[in-house]
Every structure is written in C-alpha cells, then in structure tokens.
Design a protein around this motif. Structure first.
Motif, PDB file in Angstrom:
ATOM      1  N   VAL A 191      -2.585   3.671  -3.431  1.00 23.37           N
ATOM      2  CA  VAL A 191      -2.512   2.546  -4.370  1.00 23.37           C
ATOM      3  C   VAL A 191      -2.250   1.250  -3.617  1.00 23.37           C
ATOM      4  CG1 VAL A 191      -1.124   1.545  -6.230  1.00 23.37           C
ATOM      5  CG2 VAL A 191      -1.738   3.940  -6.315  1.00 23.37           C
ATOM      6  N   TYR A 192      -3.015   0.235  -3.971  1.00 21.49           N
ATOM      7  CA  TYR A 192      -2.804  -1.117  -3.454  1.00 21.49           C
ATOM      8  C   TYR A 192      -2.216  -1.947  -4.587  1.00 21.49           C
ATOM      9  CZ  TYR A 192      -5.899   0.229   0.358  1.00 21.49           C
ATOM     10  OH  TYR A 192      -6.455   0.854   1.440  1.00 21.49           O
ATOM     11  N   ALA A 193      -1.276  -2.827  -4.249  1.00 17.59           N
ATOM     12  CA  ALA A 193      -0.630  -3.628  -5.285  1.00 17.59           C
ATOM     13  C   ALA A 193      -0.199  -4.977  -4.714  1.00 17.59           C
ATOM     14  CB  ALA A 193       0.585  -2.895  -5.841  1.00 17.59           C
ATOM     15  N   SER A 240      -2.583   8.937  -7.966  1.00 20.44           N
ATOM     16  CA  SER A 240      -1.273   9.377  -8.451  1.00 20.44           C
ATOM     17  C   SER A 240      -1.377  10.580  -9.388  1.00 20.44           C
ATOM     18  CB  SER A 240      -0.499   8.227  -9.106  1.00 20.44           C
ATOM     19  OG  SER A 240      -1.221   7.666 -10.163  1.00 20.44           O
ATOM     20  N   HIS A 282      -9.918   4.528  -5.565  1.00 22.30           N
ATOM     21  CA  HIS A 282      -9.178   4.781  -6.799  1.00 22.30           C
ATOM     22  C   HIS A 282      -7.811   5.407  -6.517  1.00 22.30           C
ATOM     23  CE1 HIS A 282     -11.212   8.667  -6.239  1.00 22.30           C
ATOM     24  NE2 HIS A 282     -10.221   9.187  -6.932  1.00 22.30           N
ATOM     25  N   ASP A 283      -6.928   5.157  -7.410  1.00 18.84           N
ATOM     26  CA  ASP A 283      -5.540   5.625  -7.405  1.00 18.84           C
ATOM     27  C   ASP A 283      -5.519   7.155  -7.511  1.00 18.84           C
ATOM     28  OD1 ASP A 283      -2.978   6.376  -8.299  1.00 18.84           O
ATOM     29  OD2 ASP A 283      -2.869   4.830  -9.830  1.00 18.84           O
ATOM     30  N   TYR A 294       0.854  -1.182   0.000  1.00 19.77           N
ATOM     31  CA  TYR A 294       0.000   0.000   0.000  1.00 19.77           C
ATOM     32  C   TYR A 294       0.890   1.231   0.000  1.00 19.77           C
ATOM     33  CZ  TYR A 294      -3.241   3.617   1.462  1.00 19.77           C
ATOM     34  OH  TYR A 294      -3.975   4.780   1.525  1.00 19.77           O
ATOM     35  N   GLN A 335      -0.738  -3.255  -9.651  1.00 21.69           N
ATOM     36  CA  GLN A 335      -1.821  -2.590  -8.934  1.00 21.69           C
ATOM     37  C   GLN A 335      -3.058  -3.484  -8.928  1.00 21.69           C
ATOM     38  OE1 GLN A 335      -2.747   1.341 -10.338  1.00 21.69           O
ATOM     39  NE2 GLN A 335      -4.388   1.603  -8.876  1.00 21.69           N
ATOM     40  N   HIS A 376      -7.351  -3.578  -7.866  1.00 19.05           N
ATOM     41  CA  HIS A 376      -8.500  -2.694  -7.726  1.00 19.05           C
ATOM     42  C   HIS A 376      -9.580  -3.272  -6.827  1.00 19.05           C
ATOM     43  CE1 HIS A 376      -6.770  -0.128 -10.800  1.00 19.05           C
ATOM     44  NE2 HIS A 376      -6.498  -1.236 -11.462  1.00 19.05           N
TER      45      HIS A 376
END
Length: 104
Positions: A38-40, A66, A63-64, A32, A50, A52
C-alpha cells in the motif's frame, strides 16, 4: 477509462525517480507498507490516505493486498490476522516476501 498495469521495474521497483526518492526518504510524506503493498500520503499524526497513482509520473500503483494478506494468514496460519499480531507472525508476513513468494 483503461489504465495500464503498474510497471515498477524501471527504477529498482519504483515507477519513477521521484517516487523512489520520496519512499526512501526518512521524513517523507509518502508512505509504503510492504506487507500490504500500500502506498499512502501522510495527512496527519498516524493518519494516511491511500493513493492509487504516482503523484509525480501518474502511473497506476499496484493494487492493495491487505485483503489477501488477512485471507492468507487465516488460511495458512489459522490466525485472525489481527494487526497487533503482525510482529508475532513469521518473518515473511512482516515484509513483502509473503506476496512475492505467492506470485501476487
């Protein structure tokens, strides 16, 4: 297909107990990034994909941010938002503080 909005309030900001456990574990394959939200999933050395949806409960993840991060850094600080500069940015941009403060 219609998805529910993320609900990460139920377990201290996590969608489920399993996600909380994996995110808080030092050797987790789930990563995270708070300043991008962002979670990946870690798939190799310095490589992550990544995600979702939560792999355990299936809830949609937030939502991301970035793009919003770089746009905010550009507009408010007049910087390129180069990733190498993150450690030199004001403290709020090194955590989730910047997007929480802006209601994102």
């Amino acid at each position: 297909m219609i998805f529910d909005k993320p609900d990460l309030t139920s377990i201290g900001g996590y969608c489920c107990q399993a996600m909380k456990g994996y995110i808080e574990s030092e050797d987790s394959l789930i990563l995270y990034q708070p300043y991008f939200r962002v979670y990946a999933v870690k798939v190799g050395n310095n490589i992550a994909q990544q995600i979702h949806f939560c792999p355990w409960c299936g809830k949609i993840l937030p939502h991301d941010l970035s793009n919003s991060f770089f746009e905010t850094v550009r507009k408010e600080l007049g910087l390129d938002g180069n990733l190498s500069e993150i450690k030199n940015l004001p403290t709020e941009f090194q955590t989730d503080e910047w997007w929480k403060k802006r209601g994102l």
